[in-house]
Design an enzyme around this catalytic site. Structure first.
Site, PDB file in Angstrom:
ATOM      1  N   ASP A 180       0.838  -1.197   0.000  1.00  0.00           N
ATOM      2  CA  ASP A 180       0.000   0.000   0.000  1.00  0.00           C
ATOM      3  C   ASP A 180       0.872   1.245   0.000  1.00  0.00           C
ATOM      4  OD1 ASP A 180      -2.600   1.540   0.517  1.00  0.00           O
ATOM      5  OD2 ASP A 180      -1.349   2.150   2.219  1.00  0.00           O
ATOM      6  N   TYR A 226       2.956  10.116   0.193  1.00  0.00           N
ATOM      7  CA  TYR A 226       4.135   9.575   0.862  1.00  0.00           C
ATOM      8  C   TYR A 226       5.411  10.020   0.130  1.00  0.00           C
ATOM      9  CZ  TYR A 226       0.682   6.431   3.014  1.00  0.00           C
ATOM     10  OH  TYR A 226      -0.401   5.901   3.670  1.00  0.00           O
ATOM     11  N   LYS A 256      -3.602   5.780  -3.233  1.00  0.00           N
ATOM     12  CA  LYS A 256      -4.661   6.654  -2.743  1.00  0.00           C
ATOM     13  C   LYS A 256      -5.042   7.702  -3.794  1.00  0.00           C
ATOM     14  CE  LYS A 256      -3.771   4.917   1.483  1.00  0.00           C
ATOM     15  NZ  LYS A 256      -2.379   4.504   1.466  1.00  0.00           N
TER      16      LYS A 256
END
Length: 347
Positions: free
Chosen positions: A67, A72, A95
């Site tokens: 994930d 990030y 995401k």
């Protein structure tokens, strides 16, 4: 979906990590995944080669689910994970909800939004139809992959959005964001969509609008915090929505790092962690092993995705699945009020 605490072994003694169906997406995910925030230089830099070896250790250890998110490292984690996963059979989630706008100059060795030495982009929230579709395309480019299995709506709740929460939810529900995700799934471009959040209220709100394929909930089901038991898990079970547990160590406090929910822990949480550790020590069990096995005992949980910044951390997390934990430890935790009476305990 729940684990019975038993794992098969391969020749040479390696653990064979069990896989579980992720709802009706057609995906099977290893019950232990890999969270990619640390690979985006969360709190401290990780060298490119160490990031590659971290992902490689996960795959070699039987992990098939990774994930990540655009947020990030402002795209850095997606770049690194994509490079490490190319030509490998894995399930990957990323995401949507933040777009990355280029900066005019490199940010240098500074911390931005909790990440250091990031790529030169600035995140901007956008949960509209156009924003969701662009985010998906941008992630494919950064990952260098032809497909993303699971798209998760990132950080749409009030703890992140504050006074903007209602407007962001309107972008998603009235501005076509949910429709875009449904279209991508209907066309077979993704296997499913869901949420990637740290709070329960927004999960319940989304469940009133649509049926996600999964919910990645970070930090709200752990040995330190079982808030999800009361309302979310029953609501998800009623709609057959599997839970992916993020942050199983609550940002590190259950694994020896003095951080809870991305910040220094309050006194009451520090005290609870010490009590948990004392009981685990009494039974000769590492606290992180108890933390992971506790989560996986819940039948609504499909997998958990602890982060890691090194191959050694990955191997340690895999090893925690195989630690023999006596039933007396779980009874001691329950008798001392450290786990909810409603929480399923490992066999």
């Amino acid at each position: 979906m729940g684990s019975d605490g038993l794992h098969l072994r391969l020749a040479g003694g390696a653990i064979l990590i069990a896989r579980r169906a992720l709802g009706d997406t057609g995906l099977e995910v290893s019950e232990l995944g890999l969270g990619g925030a640390a690979l985006g230089n969360l709190y401290a830099p990780v060298e490119d080669e160490d990031a590659r070896l971290t992902v490689a250790a996960a795959l070699e250890g039987g992990v098939n689910f990774v994930d990540v998110a655009p947020f990030y490292g402002m795209g850095l984690a997606e770049r690194r994970v994509g490079d490490a996963l190319r030509m490998r059979e894995t399930v990957i989630s990323t995401k949507v909800g933040r777009l990355l706008d280029p900066l005019s100059s490199a940010p240098g060795m500074v911390e931005r939004h909790g990440f250091v030495t990031t790529l030169p982009f600035e995140p901007r929230f956008d949960y509209t139809r156009e924003g969701i579709l662009r985010s998906h395309e941008d992630s494919l480019q950064r990952l260098g992959l032809g497909r993303i299995d699971l798209l998760l709506i990132h950080d749409i709740g009030s703890s992140t959005q504050g006074a903007e929460a209602a407007r962001r939810m309107a972008e998603l529900t009235e501005g076509g964001g949910l429709d875009a995700l449904a279209m991508l799934k209907r066309q077979g471009i993704i296997a499913g969509w869901g949420l990637g959040v740290n709070e329960i209220a927004v999960c319940l709100e989304i469940l009133n609008h649509a049926r996600p394929d999964a919910i990645l909930l970070a930090g709200r089901y752990s040995l330190l915090d079982q808030e999800a038991l009361e309302r979310l898990f029953p609501a998800a079970a009623a709609r057959s929505v599997p839970i992916i547990v993020g942050g199983p160590f609550n940002s590190g406090l259950l694994a020896g790092t003095p951080r809870f929910d991305y910040a220094p822990p309050p006194a009451a949480i520090r005290d609870k962690a010490k009590r948990l550790d004392a009981i685990c020590t009494h039974h000769g069990v590492p606290l992180p092993a108890a933390a992971l096995q506790f989560i996986l005992a819940h039948p609504q949980v499909a997998t958990t995705v602890p982060g890691a910044r090194s191959a050694d951390e990955v191997r340690a997390n895999i090893g925690f699945l195989d630690v023999a934990i006596p039933s007396a430890l779980w009874h001691d935790l329950a008798d001392n009020g450290l786990v909810s009476a409603d929480a399923p305990l490992p066999a």
